[in-house]
Every structure is written in C-alpha cells, then in structure tokens.
Design an enzyme around this catalytic site. Structure first.
Site, PDB file in Angstrom:
ATOM      1  N   PRO A  45      -5.773   0.762  18.039  1.00 29.36           N
ATOM      2  CA  PRO A  45      -5.727   0.419  16.529  1.00 29.36           C
ATOM      3  C   PRO A  45      -5.655   1.651  15.568  1.00 29.36           C
ATOM      4  O   PRO A  45      -5.377   0.957  14.431  1.00 29.36           O
ATOM      5  CB  PRO A  45      -6.638  -0.804  16.329  1.00 29.36           C
ATOM      6  CG  PRO A  45      -7.781  -0.254  17.388  1.00 29.36           C
ATOM      7  CD  PRO A  45      -6.938   0.248  18.379  1.00 29.36           C
ATOM      8  N   HIS A  71       0.844  -1.244  -0.070  1.00 29.08           N
ATOM      9  CA  HIS A  71       0.117  -0.090   0.011  1.00 29.08           C
ATOM     10  C   HIS A  71       0.991   1.260  -0.010  1.00 29.08           C
ATOM     11  O   HIS A  71       1.604   1.449   0.789  1.00 29.08           O
ATOM     12  CB  HIS A  71      -1.009  -0.299   1.358  1.00 29.08           C
ATOM     13  CG  HIS A  71      -2.067  -1.020   0.974  1.00 29.08           C
ATOM     14  ND1 HIS A  71      -3.249  -0.647   1.889  1.00 29.08           N
ATOM     15  CD2 HIS A  71      -2.430  -1.938   0.149  1.00 29.08           C
ATOM     16  CE1 HIS A  71      -4.023  -1.621   1.470  1.00 29.08           C
ATOM     17  NE2 HIS A  71      -3.622  -2.509   0.623  1.00 29.08           N
ATOM     18  N   TYR A 128       2.969   7.075   9.990  1.00 29.12           N
ATOM     19  CA  TYR A 128       2.278   5.855   9.488  1.00 29.12           C
ATOM     20  C   TYR A 128       3.352   4.536   8.898  1.00 29.12           C
ATOM     21  O   TYR A 128       3.060   3.472   9.156  1.00 29.12           O
ATOM     22  CB  TYR A 128       1.176   6.157   8.427  1.00 29.12           C
ATOM     23  CG  TYR A 128       0.077   5.264   8.133  1.00 29.12           C
ATOM     24  CD1 TYR A 128      -0.864   5.471   8.862  1.00 29.12           C
ATOM     25  CD2 TYR A 128       0.343   4.118   7.300  1.00 29.12           C
ATOM     26  CE1 TYR A 128      -2.154   4.554   8.477  1.00 29.12           C
ATOM     27  CE2 TYR A 128      -0.891   3.280   7.206  1.00 29.12           C
ATOM     28  CZ  TYR A 128      -2.076   3.419   7.728  1.00 29.12           C
ATOM     29  OH  TYR A 128      -3.010   2.634   7.613  1.00 29.12           O
ATOM     30  N   LYS A 165      -0.226   0.220  15.094  1.00 32.73           N
ATOM     31  CA  LYS A 165       1.236   0.126  15.742  1.00 32.73           C
ATOM     32  C   LYS A 165       1.360  -0.922  16.456  1.00 32.73           C
ATOM     33  O   LYS A 165       2.618  -1.349  16.824  1.00 32.73           O
ATOM     34  CB  LYS A 165       1.516   1.347  16.357  1.00 32.73           C
ATOM     35  CG  LYS A 165       1.495   2.584  15.532  1.00 32.73           C
ATOM     36  CD  LYS A 165       2.305   2.403  14.288  1.00 32.73           C
ATOM     37  CE  LYS A 165       2.365   3.607  13.354  1.00 32.73           C
ATOM     38  NZ  LYS A 165       3.315   3.422  11.952  1.00 32.73           N
ATOM     39  N   TYR A 217      -9.974   5.926   6.465  1.00 32.35           N
ATOM     40  CA  TYR A 217     -10.466   6.117   7.493  1.00 32.35           C
ATOM     41  C   TYR A 217     -11.345   7.291   7.405  1.00 32.35           C
ATOM     42  O   TYR A 217     -11.205   8.354   6.759  1.00 32.35           O
ATOM     43  CB  TYR A 217      -8.916   6.849   8.302  1.00 32.35           C
ATOM     44  CG  TYR A 217      -8.033   5.673   8.505  1.00 32.35           C
ATOM     45  CD1 TYR A 217      -7.681   5.315   9.815  1.00 32.35           C
ATOM     46  CD2 TYR A 217      -7.229   5.272   7.502  1.00 32.35           C
ATOM     47  CE1 TYR A 217      -6.707   4.367  10.156  1.00 32.35           C
ATOM     48  CE2 TYR A 217      -6.256   4.516   7.801  1.00 32.35           C
ATOM     49  CZ  TYR A 217      -5.840   3.860   9.089  1.00 32.35           C
ATOM     50  OH  TYR A 217      -4.855   3.042   9.332  1.00 32.35           O
TER      51      TYR A 217
END
Length: 389
Positions: A292, A72, A384, A296, A200
């Site tokens: 979550p 990704h 990220y 991580k 998200y």
C-alpha cells in the site's frame, strides 16, 4: 440462466466492470461469495488516480466523489529530521483525489441496484467450467439450490483467494512474489487529519503514514513486526507511538480519539501472468497485489477494468478480438510499473530488520537525491499520480 459476461466478485473491480458494461448494453451477472454488508465493511485505501476517476466517470458514479472527494496537489515525505513536499501540480500538472474505497463500492452498488442489474450475493461453491471453449459456464449454489450460468466470457474479480486464478492451468500460470518482513497496523478514527495532505515518515522505529478519508475522518498506519497482534495495541499505545514517530512539531496538530477500526495488514507484492486464458480474464487482486506504500491497489484494478471493458465493447460492437488478445500484455505493462514504484517507496521509507549501516546510508542518499533533484521529484510525482494509461 444465461448472460454475456459472468463476473466473479462484487468488489470495486467487479462492480465497476459490470456498471460500464451495463451502460453500454452488455448483459452481465455478478456472483459474490459474501453478503453486501460484508463487502462494504472492507476497509481499504482511498487515493484515486485520474485514471480511476475517468473509469468512475464512465460508470456514471462520480456525483458523490465530486461533492466529497478531497483533491490533493502534493504529499510530504519525512526522513529523520528532514521533510520534503512533492508538489504534484508544479511538477506534472496533475493531482490525486482522496475518496475512500468503501464510498466507491457503495456508489457502484447503488448505481447497479438502480439500473436493475443482477448481483447474486452469498453465492457458494462457485466453480468455473470449460473456460477454454467458446461456451464457458459457471456453477454455484444459492439458498440451497444449484445454478448454472452460461456465458461468453468469465471475469475473475474475486481477489487473491478466489476461485478464478486457479482455473488457469498450473503449467501456463506464472506467479511472481515478494513478501516483506513487516506489516502495517492501521487505525481509523473520526478525528480531523493531522495534515491536509498525506505524510510519509521514515523513522528509526518504523514507517508511518498519515492518511485520511475526509476532513473529519483520519487513517493512520504504523510499521509493525509480523508477529504483532491487533490486541497488543490499545488505542493509547497506538497514539503514543504515532506521536513518537511524528515528532513534537507534527504531533502538536494531532487530534486523537477512539478507533472505529484497527487491523494489521502484511505487505507483499504479487503478480500473475498471463491475466487471460481463452475466455477467462483476471482483474484486480485476483491477478496482482502491491504494497500500500504507493497507493496503487484500487487504481490498478480500475485500469484493468478500463482495458477489459474496451476489449469487450470492441468485441460486441465490432466483432473484433484484437484488444481481447492484447488484454494481458496491456495490463501487465502498467502493473509492473506500479509494482516498481511501490517497491521503491517501500524500500526507501521502511526500516528493514536485516539492514546494516550501508543500507541506511543508501536510503539517506536516495532521499537526498529526491529532495535535491527536480528530475527525481518529477519521476516520483509522475508515478504517484498515475502512469500513462
């Protein structure tokens, strides 16, 4: 019975550490309270940082990951009617890999079985002894018999509810905790994902995460009150609520189907200091938990394992204890960075029950700055894909 390193817990962190140690000639035995099938049945996240992939490379278990993992290069953030794609490759020239934690665990189990390393499943009444001495040992029961395992070091990879953390004296152990006033209702289905990348969503009815495990298996999450029960949520109700929060444009690509797993997880942050007490080490969820939102948990466990495996290799190969002494500090620096990022993402993307108009305006300003500032977007991307190891 004797070994060099006794590992408590056969989750990903314990198996990963055991595999790296075994490949470098350091004997280890893993004790696990549950059965192997139970361990494999735990449904967890699947977004892997490059640090985690590096650790799996060291363990020699990346064949399936390279074949089935999904690279990704970005993710999408949606705030109300506005969306913004964070382009990892453009901003920081890195990416993440989507590969389920169940698959990571299975790969590690199979690799350990192949080399003949010892894992004792259904080890009951595990107890740690004399961790402050140079001769620590572990006792446990297995198939009705009591056993003693002598070792040089004990590593607690047995999660938040394990026996390892309480073995550190209460006057030494410090804990830090933040409990969030909501949970995530997760549903997994054998349906193609609604998007090629993670989405998200900040919605007035609550947060949404559209995730995946493969091109044919989806994982979706809805923010729900802590008072909700899984049985309150039929598949039909879940899909209807997901459509509402996604909006008509994204819902047009949504493929629904029967759930193969559904659960509610509370959100919390938790950190223990120190992560080492004499010859006892903590790693993974035994030492820290993150919401979550930032993906991580598994990645921090992997970096713990890398730091600890380096320390143990240095000790056994060079008789040097420097990395053992610095293990806790090295881990905690990265852990607190990840905790900050997970807190940031959680605060920005969720609807809190006590929020007022001021709080909503600040959330919108935060998102607006992220969308209009390359520096802000780069900072999110850096966190990220994973902080420096």
């Amino acid at each position: 019975m004797r070994t060099q390193v006794a590992i408590i817990g056969a989750g990903p962190s314990g198996l990963l550490l055991g595999q790296i140690l075994s490949r470098n000639g350091i004997d280890n035995i893993i004790l696990e309270r549950q059965t192997g099938d139970y361990v494999l049945g735990r449904i967890r996240a699947g977004v892997l940082e490059s640090v985690t992939v590096d650790a799996l490379e060291q363990a020699g278990v990346t064949d399936n990951l390279k074949k089935n993992g999904l690279v990704h290069n970005g993710c999408e953030l949606v705030f109300g009617d506005t969306s913004f794609r964070v382009d990892f490759e453009k901003l920081v020239n890195r990416h993440v890999v989507v590969y389920g934690q169940t698959e990571v665990t299975r790969d590690l189990m199979q690799a350990r079985e192949k080399i003949g390393a010892t894992t004792v499943y259904e080890a009951q009444e595990v107890a740690l002894h004399e961790v402050e001495s140079s001769h620590p040992y572990v006792t446990y029961k297995h198939e009705g018999q009591t056993h003693r395992l002598d070792c040089d070091f004990i590593v607690g990879c047995d999660g938040f509810h394990g026996v390892s953390r309480p073995a550190i004296p209460a006057d030494i152990l410090k804990t830090y905790e933040c409990v969030y006033p909501f949970g995530w209702l997760g549903l997994m289905a054998d349906t193609p994902p609604v998007s090629d990348e993670l989405i998200y969503v900040k919605h007035e009815r609550g947060f949404v995460l559209c995730s995946q495990r493969s091109k044919t298996r989806s994982r979706y999450y809805l923010q729900v009150p802590l008072s909700d029960k899984v049985e309150d949520w039929s598949d039909e109700r879940f899909w209807d609520e997901l459509r509402t929060r996604l909006g008509p444009e994204r819902s047009a690509n949504l493929v629904t189907g029967p759930s193969i797993e559904k659960s509610i997880a509370p959100l919390r942050s938790f950190v223990t200091e120190p992560m080492r007490h004499h010859n006892l080490f903590l790693a993974g969820d035994a030492a820290h938990i993150v919401p979550p939102t930032g993906a991580k948990g598994l990645n921090l466990a992997a970096s713990d394992v890398l730091y600890l495996s380096e320390a143990l290799l240095d000790f056994y190969q060079n008789q040097c204890r420097d990395k053992i002494e610095s293990y806790s500090d090295r881990c905690l620096k990265r852990i607190w960075g990840a905790e900050r990022f997970s807190w940031y993402m959680t605060r920005m993307m969720h609807t809190f029950p006590d929020m007022n108009h001021w709080d909503h305006k600040l959330q919108a300003a935060e998102f607006n700055q992220l969308m209009n500032s390359e520096h802000g977007a780069r900072l999110l991307a850096e966190n990220y894909v994973g902080l420096p190891y």
